[in-house]
Design a protein around this motif. Structure first.
Motif, short mmCIF file in Angstrom:
data_model
loop_
_atom_site.label_atom_id
_atom_site.label_comp_id
_atom_site.label_asym_id
_atom_site.label_seq_id
_atom_site.Cartn_x
_atom_site.Cartn_y
_atom_site.Cartn_z
N ILE A 42 33.08 37.34 42.71
CA ILE A 42 33.17 38.43 43.69
C ILE A 42 32.72 39.75 43.08
CG2 ILE A 42 34.81 39.86 44.98
CD1 ILE A 42 34.22 37.33 46.46
N PHE A 43 33.08 39.99 41.82
CA PHE A 43 32.60 41.21 41.16
C PHE A 43 31.09 41.23 41.15
CE2 PHE A 43 30.67 43.04 37.38
CZ PHE A 43 30.98 44.38 37.59
N PHE A 44 30.48 40.13 40.74
CA PHE A 44 29.01 40.09 40.66
C PHE A 44 28.39 40.32 42.03
CE2 PHE A 44 24.90 37.98 40.73
CZ PHE A 44 24.30 38.53 39.60
N LEU A 45 28.92 39.66 43.05
CA LEU A 45 28.33 39.74 44.38
C LEU A 45 28.52 41.12 45.01
CD1 LEU A 45 26.97 38.31 46.77
CD2 LEU A 45 29.24 37.59 47.53
N PHE A 46 29.74 41.65 44.94
CA PHE A 46 30.02 42.91 45.63
C PHE A 46 29.61 44.14 44.82
CE2 PHE A 46 32.27 40.19 48.43
CZ PHE A 46 32.50 40.90 49.60
N ALA A 47 29.75 44.10 43.49
CA ALA A 47 29.42 45.27 42.68
C ALA A 47 27.98 45.25 42.17
CB ALA A 47 30.39 45.39 41.50
N MET A 48 27.58 44.14 41.56
CA MET A 48 26.27 44.09 40.93
C MET A 48 25.14 43.88 41.94
SD MET A 48 27.17 44.68 37.87
CE MET A 48 25.64 44.42 36.97
N VAL A 49 25.44 43.22 43.05
CA VAL A 49 24.39 42.94 44.05
C VAL A 49 24.49 43.93 45.21
CG1 VAL A 49 23.40 41.25 45.63
CG2 VAL A 49 24.26 40.52 43.39
N ALA A 50 25.58 43.85 45.98
CA ALA A 50 25.69 44.65 47.20
C ALA A 50 25.77 46.15 46.91
CB ALA A 50 26.90 44.20 48.01
N GLU A 51 26.67 46.54 46.01
CA GLU A 51 26.81 47.98 45.71
C GLU A 51 25.53 48.53 45.07
OE1 GLU A 51 29.48 51.04 43.00
OE2 GLU A 51 30.17 48.98 43.24
N SER A 52 24.96 47.77 44.14
CA SER A 52 23.72 48.23 43.50
C SER A 52 22.59 48.38 44.50
CB SER A 52 23.31 47.24 42.40
OG SER A 52 24.25 47.23 41.35
N ALA A 53 22.53 47.48 45.49
CA ALA A 53 21.50 47.58 46.52
C ALA A 53 21.68 48.87 47.32
CB ALA A 53 21.56 46.36 47.43
N LEU A 81 33.93 56.45 45.30
CA LEU A 81 34.24 55.84 46.60
C LEU A 81 33.45 54.55 46.80
CD1 LEU A 81 34.45 58.97 48.94
CD2 LEU A 81 36.31 57.42 48.30
N ALA A 82 32.20 54.55 46.37
CA ALA A 82 31.39 53.32 46.52
C ALA A 82 32.01 52.18 45.74
CB ALA A 82 29.96 53.59 46.05
N ALA A 83 32.38 52.44 44.49
CA ALA A 83 32.99 51.39 43.67
C ALA A 83 34.31 50.93 44.28
CB ALA A 83 33.21 51.90 42.24
N GLY A 84 35.13 51.89 44.70
CA GLY A 84 36.42 51.54 45.29
C GLY A 84 36.28 50.71 46.54
N ILE A 85 35.41 51.13 47.44
CA ILE A 85 35.25 50.42 48.71
C ILE A 85 34.66 49.03 48.51
CG2 ILE A 85 33.99 50.41 50.89
CD1 ILE A 85 34.29 53.52 50.84
N VAL A 210 41.86 51.33 46.83
CA VAL A 210 40.55 51.98 46.99
C VAL A 210 40.59 53.39 46.40
CG1 VAL A 210 38.88 52.90 48.64
CG2 VAL A 210 39.86 50.63 48.99
N LEU A 211 41.62 54.15 46.74
CA LEU A 211 41.72 55.54 46.28
C LEU A 211 41.96 55.62 44.78
CD1 LEU A 211 43.78 57.12 49.20
CD2 LEU A 211 41.32 57.35 48.73
N MET A 212 42.78 54.72 44.23
CA MET A 212 43.00 54.71 42.78
C MET A 212 41.71 54.41 42.04
SD MET A 212 46.63 52.76 42.21
CE MET A 212 48.15 53.37 42.93
N HIS A 213 41.00 53.40 42.52
CA HIS A 213 39.74 53.03 41.89
C HIS A 213 38.75 54.20 41.94
CE1 HIS A 213 36.81 49.42 41.23
NE2 HIS A 213 36.38 50.50 40.60
N ALA A 214 38.65 54.81 43.12
CA ALA A 214 37.73 55.94 43.28
C ALA A 214 38.13 57.11 42.38
CB ALA A 214 37.72 56.39 44.75
N ALA A 215 39.43 57.36 42.26
CA ALA A 215 39.90 58.49 41.45
C ALA A 215 39.57 58.29 39.98
CB ALA A 215 41.41 58.67 41.64
N VAL A 216 39.78 57.08 39.47
CA VAL A 216 39.49 56.81 38.06
C VAL A 216 38.00 57.00 37.78
CG1 VAL A 216 39.47 55.06 36.24
CG2 VAL A 216 41.46 55.28 37.74
N ASP A 217 37.16 56.43 38.64
CA ASP A 217 35.71 56.54 38.43
C ASP A 217 35.23 57.98 38.59
OD1 ASP A 217 35.83 53.84 38.14
OD2 ASP A 217 34.24 53.36 39.55
N PHE A 218 35.77 58.70 39.57
CA PHE A 218 35.40 60.09 39.78
C PHE A 218 35.74 60.92 38.55
CE2 PHE A 218 36.94 64.36 40.89
CZ PHE A 218 35.79 64.92 41.43
#
Length: 262
Positions: A42-53, A81-85, A210-218
């Motif tokens: 799921i990480f590969f599909l959602f982060a490396m493929v979909a988010e990267s696209a 936000l992109a990473a979190g969502i 989502v918000l925690m993830h976004a906050a850390v990356d931000f």
């Protein structure tokens, strides 16, 4: 063998094996390898493929991209936000559909280490292995031979080698420290999303993740623009520790084995 080579080789090996070692530990406590591999996939599909696209379209092919990249605050907000969502939605899909019949709370931890372990392997281990191959080619003279034959690519690779050699070996330790923090964060966020999908009245935990993830990356993106790496990594680790502390409280309240899915 230089300190840089030893450091990169050691960290590459560590983050190729550590996630599996953690999963072996979790397996003895009721975890499943399916949880681990679903997390990685799921990480590969959602982060490396979909988010990267999406980044490829938004940042490189729209007027918005130039505005975002010229303002570190907006860029950090967008990236966070992109990473979190994307990643938390991936977790939600996994727990709601793929792992729906996995009803033990350790499922969340197995998924989390698979997710974070895949990220560590792809972002750190694969990168460091590529760097080691490049350094080996430079040390053997192969790159010089290629450069002597002409062409821009070998010259670019030689420049990359010089940049690698200029990096203090201790700097690579911070990358390893970052991956440890990230894996802990992914396990914590997985607990929150798992609880949101399996516990009545806990849907809000998905948005919290989502918000925690976004906050850390931000914070990491913005801090990296203004402060030394040690400040950025310690800040990210502190935020990850807070997420772990919060998720631990949620995890303790989960029954070890949940009822059948509705």
């Amino acid at each position: 063998m230089t300190a840089t080579t030893l450091m990169m080789g050691g960290l590459a090996a560590l983050f190729l094996t550590l996630p599996f070692a953690v999963m072996v530990f979790l397996k003895k406590r009721g975890g499943s390898w399916l949880d681990f591999f679903v997390g990685a996939g799921i990480f590969f599909l959602f982060a490396m493929v979909a988010e990267s696209a999406m980044h490829n379209v938004v940042l490189l092919r729209t007027p918005l991209g130039a505005m975002l990249q010229s303002n570190i605050w907006l860029y950090g907000l967008y990236g966070g936000l992109a990473a979190g969502i994307f990643e938390e939605t991936g977790r939600r899909v996994a727990f709601r559909f793929i792992l729906r019949k996995h009803r033990t709370r350790v499922t969340a931890l197995g998924y989390g280490i698979g997710h974070g372990g895949c990220e560590a392997a792809l972002l750190l281990s694969v990168t460091y292995i590529s760097n080691l191959v490049l350094l080996s080619m430079a040390n053997s003279g192969e790159l010089m031979t290629m450069a002597g034959a002409g062409g821009a690519r070998p010259q670019e690779l030689l420049a990359a080698v010089e940049q690698l050699r200029a990096i203090p070996a201790a700097t690579f330790l911070w990358a390893g420290f970052e991956r440890i923090s990230a894996m802990a964060l992914h396990m914590a966020l997985s607990v929150l999303v798992f609880a949101s999908e399996t516990q009545p009245g806990k849907r809000g935990l998905f948005f919290a993740a989502v918000l925690m993830h976004a906050a850390v990356d931000f914070c990491a993106v913005v801090s990296n623009a203004f402060f030394p790496i040690i400040v950025t990594e310690l800040l990210a680790a502190a935020l990850a520790a807070l997420a772990v502390w919060y998720a631990a409280g949620v995890y303790k309240k989960l029954p070890e084995t949940l009822g059948k899915p509705e």
